[in-house]
Write a protein that holds these residues in place. Structure first.
Motif, PDB file in Angstrom:
ATOM      1  N   GLY A  26       4.691  85.387  51.731  1.00 46.20           N
ATOM      2  CA  GLY A  26       5.216  86.706  51.475  1.00 46.20           C
ATOM      3  C   GLY A  26       6.714  86.787  51.245  1.00 46.20           C
ATOM      4  N   ASP A  27       7.424  85.648  51.177  1.00 43.26           N
ATOM      5  CA  ASP A  27       8.876  85.692  50.982  1.00 43.26           C
ATOM      6  C   ASP A  27       9.267  86.366  49.679  1.00 43.26           C
ATOM      7  N   LEU A  28       8.808  85.847  48.553  1.00 46.24           N
ATOM      8  CA  LEU A  28       9.161  86.400  47.248  1.00 46.24           C
ATOM      9  C   LEU A  28       7.960  86.335  46.312  1.00 46.24           C
ATOM     10  N   PRO A  29       7.119  87.336  46.302  1.00 46.56           N
ATOM     11  CA  PRO A  29       5.934  87.302  45.461  1.00 46.56           C
ATOM     12  C   PRO A  29       6.200  87.739  44.016  1.00 46.56           C
ATOM     13  N   VAL A  30       7.460  87.693  43.556  1.00 41.56           N
ATOM     14  CA  VAL A  30       7.800  88.161  42.223  1.00 41.56           C
ATOM     15  C   VAL A  30       7.108  87.324  41.147  1.00 41.56           C
ATOM     16  N   ILE A  31       7.167  86.011  41.255  1.00 42.11           N
ATOM     17  CA  ILE A  31       6.492  85.109  40.319  1.00 42.11           C
ATOM     18  C   ILE A  31       5.461  84.340  41.151  1.00 42.11           C
ATOM     19  N   THR A  45       8.499  73.558  26.927  1.00 41.59           N
ATOM     20  CA  THR A  45       8.370  72.373  27.766  1.00 41.59           C
ATOM     21  C   THR A  45       8.237  72.803  29.212  1.00 41.59           C
ATOM     22  N   GLU A  46       7.264  72.225  29.910  1.00 39.42           N
ATOM     23  CA  GLU A  46       7.051  72.504  31.326  1.00 39.42           C
ATOM     24  C   GLU A  46       7.572  71.324  32.142  1.00 39.42           C
ATOM     25  N   PHE A  47       8.533  71.588  32.995  1.00 38.01           N
ATOM     26  CA  PHE A  47       9.126  70.566  33.865  1.00 38.01           C
ATOM     27  C   PHE A  47       8.531  70.738  35.261  1.00 38.01           C
ATOM     28  N   ASN A  48       7.209  70.642  35.350  1.00 43.04           N
ATOM     29  CA  ASN A  48       6.511  71.024  36.566  1.00 43.04           C
ATOM     30  C   ASN A  48       6.117  69.864  37.469  1.00 43.04           C
ATOM     31  N   THR A  49       6.694  68.687  37.246  1.00 45.54           N
ATOM     32  CA  THR A  49       6.505  67.559  38.146  1.00 45.54           C
ATOM     33  C   THR A  49       7.802  67.379  38.918  1.00 45.54           C
ATOM     34  N   ASN A  50       7.687  67.059  40.187  1.00 46.44           N
ATOM     35  CA  ASN A  50       8.861  66.829  41.046  1.00 46.44           C
ATOM     36  C   ASN A  50       9.821  68.016  41.030  1.00 46.44           C
ATOM     37  N   MET A  51       9.288  69.226  40.965  1.00 47.64           N
ATOM     38  CA  MET A  51      10.135  70.418  41.006  1.00 47.64           C
ATOM     39  C   MET A  51      10.734  70.551  42.394  1.00 47.64           C
ATOM     40  N   LEU A  52      12.009  70.876  42.405  1.00 45.76           N
ATOM     41  CA  LEU A  52      12.643  71.100  43.680  1.00 45.76           C
ATOM     42  C   LEU A  52      13.980  71.780  43.494  1.00 45.76           C
ATOM     43  N   ASN A 135      13.229  80.161  48.650  1.00 49.26           N
ATOM     44  CA  ASN A 135      12.803  80.223  47.257  1.00 49.26           C
ATOM     45  C   ASN A 135      13.938  80.725  46.384  1.00 49.26           C
ATOM     46  N   VAL A 136      14.000  80.212  45.141  1.00 49.38           N
ATOM     47  CA  VAL A 136      14.967  80.709  44.167  1.00 49.38           C
ATOM     48  C   VAL A 136      14.248  80.876  42.833  1.00 49.38           C
ATOM     49  N   ALA A 167      10.658  76.310  45.281  1.00 52.02           N
ATOM     50  CA  ALA A 167      10.941  76.325  46.716  1.00 52.02           C
ATOM     51  C   ALA A 167      12.350  75.776  46.924  1.00 52.02           C
ATOM     52  N   LEU A 168      13.077  76.350  47.870  1.00 56.64           N
ATOM     53  CA  LEU A 168      14.463  75.972  48.126  1.00 56.64           C
ATOM     54  C   LEU A 168      14.584  75.262  49.470  1.00 56.64           C
ATOM     55  N   ASN A 169      15.254  74.117  49.457  1.00 62.54           N
ATOM     56  CA  ASN A 169      15.523  73.347  50.656  1.00 62.54           C
ATOM     57  C   ASN A 169      17.030  73.368  50.878  1.00 62.54           C
ATOM     58  N   THR A 170      17.475  73.799  52.042  1.00 66.62           N
ATOM     59  CA  THR A 170      18.898  73.872  52.334  1.00 66.62           C
ATOM     60  C   THR A 170      19.305  72.728  53.238  1.00 66.62           C
ATOM     61  N   ASN A 171      20.307  71.961  52.801  1.00 65.27           N
ATOM     62  CA  ASN A 171      20.849  70.836  53.574  1.00 65.27           C
ATOM     63  C   ASN A 171      22.298  71.140  53.912  1.00 65.27           C
ATOM     64  N   LYS A 172      22.550  71.516  55.132  1.00 64.27           N
ATOM     65  CA  LYS A 172      23.937  71.809  55.547  1.00 64.27           C
ATOM     66  C   LYS A 172      24.291  71.043  56.776  1.00 64.27           C
TER      67      LYS A 172
END
Length: 172
Positions: A26-31, A45-52, A135-136, A167-172
């Protein structure tokens, strides 16, 4: 600009190494589905492998890197410096270097294309349509060019109708 490219390459390296994320329902159901797509010289072109997408801090700056790989092994990577703000457009035509996004298109045959800052007709721009801690989503476009070395000819690519939901991963 050298600092930004170094920052971008650092973020790309960290993003490639880091391939974990967490999501919340339920975070961002926009897409509804994760995707990275764009027309490269008019070809969808779909860049849908190893998306991050990863957000890292480097040199006192926050950099978000969004990337994916297509079925042929071509890779696209979008780097944005600064905090992600929904509704904000980052453009390479902007006055402040730290706010300029960088798009890297790396072909399976190792040709590298970066922002073509000499072409004002289709400057690189990235618009964040939604952003959360997990998510972004957004759009991107712009002209890219190879870096001429040793007197070689400069090649170009036009990126249009780019979209991402990752999906967004934050490294701080």
């Amino acid at each position: 600009m050298k600092f930004i490219k170094t920052l971008f390459l650092s973020a790309l390296a960290l993003g490639t190494i880091t391939f974990s994320s967490c999501t919340k329902d339920g975070d961002l159901p926009v897409i509804p589905e994760a995707a990275v797509t764009a027309k490269i010289d008019g070809t969808l072109t779909e860049f849908n492998t190893n998306m991050l997408a990863t957000t890292n801090e480097a040199g006192g700056a926050t950099v978000t890197n969004i990337q994916g790989t297509d079925a042929k092994g071509n890779k696209i990577s979008i780097a944005i410096t600064g905090a992600l703000t929904a509704g904000q457009t980052y453009t390479s035509g902007g006055a402040a270097d730290p706010n300029k996004p960088i798009i890297l298109f790396l072909t399976a045959s190792n040709e590298s294309y970066l922002n073509d800052d000499n072409n004002a007709a289709n400057v690189v721009s990235v618009t964040i349509t939604a952003a959360s801690s997990t998510n972004v989503q957004g759009t991107f476009k712009g002209n890219l060019a190879t870096v001429a070395s040793g007197g070689g000819a400069v090649k170009t690519k036009a990126v249009t109708e780019g979209k991402f939901n990752v999906a967004l991963n934050t490294n701080k």
